[in-house]
Design an enzyme around this catalytic site. Structure first.
Site, mmCIF file in Angstrom:
data_model
loop_
_atom_site.group_PDB
_atom_site.id
_atom_site.type_symbol
_atom_site.label_atom_id
_atom_site.label_comp_id
_atom_site.label_asym_id
_atom_site.label_seq_id
_atom_site.Cartn_x
_atom_site.Cartn_y
_atom_site.Cartn_z
ATOM 1 N N HIS A 150 0.715 -1.092 0.089
ATOM 2 C CA HIS A 150 -0.042 -0.008 0.122
ATOM 3 C C HIS A 150 0.974 1.196 0.056
ATOM 4 O O HIS A 150 0.715 2.124 -0.723
ATOM 5 C CB HIS A 150 -0.967 -0.095 1.425
ATOM 6 C CG HIS A 150 -1.664 1.397 1.503
ATOM 7 N ND1 HIS A 150 -2.620 1.758 0.774
ATOM 8 C CD2 HIS A 150 -1.003 2.506 2.293
ATOM 9 C CE1 HIS A 150 -2.885 3.230 1.071
ATOM 10 N NE2 HIS A 150 -1.904 3.420 2.125
ATOM 11 N N HIS A 155 1.166 4.972 -2.666
ATOM 12 C CA HIS A 155 1.706 6.512 -2.574
ATOM 13 C C HIS A 155 2.727 7.157 -3.346
ATOM 14 O O HIS A 155 2.759 8.049 -3.682
ATOM 15 C CB HIS A 155 1.929 6.742 -0.822
ATOM 16 C CG HIS A 155 0.722 6.534 -0.111
ATOM 17 N ND1 HIS A 155 -0.091 7.812 0.127
ATOM 18 C CD2 HIS A 155 0.339 5.713 1.039
ATOM 19 C CE1 HIS A 155 -1.032 7.550 0.908
ATOM 20 N NE2 HIS A 155 -0.820 6.441 1.383
ATOM 21 N N GLU A 196 -5.766 9.686 0.124
ATOM 22 C CA GLU A 196 -6.025 8.095 0.322
ATOM 23 C C GLU A 196 -7.219 7.573 -0.644
ATOM 24 O O GLU A 196 -7.094 6.760 -1.389
ATOM 25 C CB GLU A 196 -6.595 7.820 1.717
ATOM 26 C CG GLU A 196 -5.301 7.759 2.592
ATOM 27 C CD GLU A 196 -4.194 6.815 2.528
ATOM 28 O OE1 GLU A 196 -4.253 6.051 1.575
ATOM 29 O OE2 GLU A 196 -3.449 6.993 3.262
ATOM 30 N N SER A 215 -4.276 0.998 -4.317
ATOM 31 C CA SER A 215 -3.691 -0.294 -3.827
ATOM 32 C C SER A 215 -4.795 -1.259 -3.795
ATOM 33 O O SER A 215 -4.425 -2.346 -3.096
ATOM 34 C CB SER A 215 -2.514 0.187 -2.681
ATOM 35 O OG SER A 215 -3.620 0.594 -1.547
HETATM 36 FE FE FE Z 1 -1.883 5.338 2.982
#
Ligand code: FE
Ligand code: PHE
Length: 297
Positions: A150, A155, A196, A215
């Site tokens: 993730h 990111h 997010e 993700s």
């Molecule tokens: Fe995160």
């Protein structure tokens, strides 16, 4: 699906005690916090990854990449390759050789979720904390805490984008300020609905840029295509009043027009906004106010 992020943690420096996660019942975070420095960074311990862990990364990577076309924003697709070979968990230092020259960001390893002040301080220094451990096989589809897949896959590609990279640093600085103003709950909602779970409108349609979406193999099509999801135009004050859930697909998403819009809308001083919002009730995820229009997908 998605992950939690470090914004709802106990304050303070690393005293050798694992910080407390929220919403997780009584299960403590799984990382080893005893080996972390005061700023919560630690060694990636790349040589400790097993073949099975590299294989798990490879399968997660392949599954996500097969779905990016038409769902992920082009800035993300263009930068995924900078993570390095999809065959094994990248060495953070190797990614840094490309990332630092691109935008001045560096990745640092952390044992997992870290307290919010420590998190903000790292972002303010353009250092992005990446959890070093990978999920277990049984967690292929769903992991509650963020893991290396993730944090890295979700990111890091957008940290190669200059505007988004600046937004992340500004967020860290804003976080340190929000802590002093006791407004971290409001600022955390901004992180949640942008970094997010953000969506962006592009000439070829709606796309995802949020790491929790990118993700997650299930939430990626859901967020962009599901007719059940509520999608609203980006509105700073609205977002900072909107509750979120960490344990299911988001009921609401907020859509930006460009990363410039996001950066510019967040440049203003948030102190008066925090003051104003404190007297207003929170809104539930999925709620639509009478004056609001759901955006089409
Ligand atoms: Fe995160
Ligand atoms: N402008 C914000 C403030 O004054 C800081 C910030 C920038 C917060 C970007 C989030 C994102 O607090």
């Amino acid at each position: 699906m998605s992950s939690v992020h470090p914004l709802n943690f106990h304050d303070g420096l690393n005293k050798g005690v694992a910080p407390v996660t929220y919403g997780q019942g009584d299960r403590p975070p799984r990382g080893d916090y005893s080996s972390a420095a005061v700023d919560y960074t630690c060694d990636q311990q790349w040589h400790r990854y097993t073949d099975a862990e590299h294989a798990l990364y490879r399968r997660l990577h392949a599954r996500q990449c097969s779905q990016l076309q038409g769902l992920a924003c082009q800035e993300f697709i263009d930068a995924v390759g900078y993570l390095g070979s999809p065959e094994e968990i990248p060495k953070f230092d190797d990614v840094n050789e490309r990332l630092y020259p691109a935008t001045g960001w560096s990745l640092v390893a952390v044992p997992g979720l870290i307290p919010e002040e420590a998190f903000f301080a790292l972002l303010a220094q353009r250092r992005f904390p990446v959890t070093h451990w990978i999920r277990r096989e049984e967690e292929f589809d769903y992991v509650v805490e963020p893991d290396v897949f993730h944090d890295l896959f979700g990111h890091v590609p957008l940290l190669f984008n200059p505007v988004f990279a600046d937004y992340m640093q500004a967020y860290g600085q804003g976080g340190l300020k929000a802590s002093r103003l006791q407004a971290c709950d409001m600022l955390a909602r901004l992180y949640w609905y942008t970094v997010e779970f953000g969506l962006i409108q592009t000439p070829t349609g709606l796309r995802a840029y949020g790491a929790g979406i990118l993700s997650s193999s299930g939430e990626l099509p859901h967020s962009v295509q599901s007719s059940e999801a509520v999608r609203l135009g980006f509105d700073l004050s609205r977002i900072m009043r909107t509750r979120y859930r960490i344990d299911c697909y988001q009921a609401s998403y907020f859509v930006i027009q460009s990363f410039d819009q996001l950066f510019e809308a967040t440049e203003q001083d948030f102190a008066p906004i925090y003051g104003r919002l404190r007297s207003l009730p929170l809104l539930d995820a999925g709620e639509i106010l009478p004056a609001e229009q759901k955006l089409p997908c």
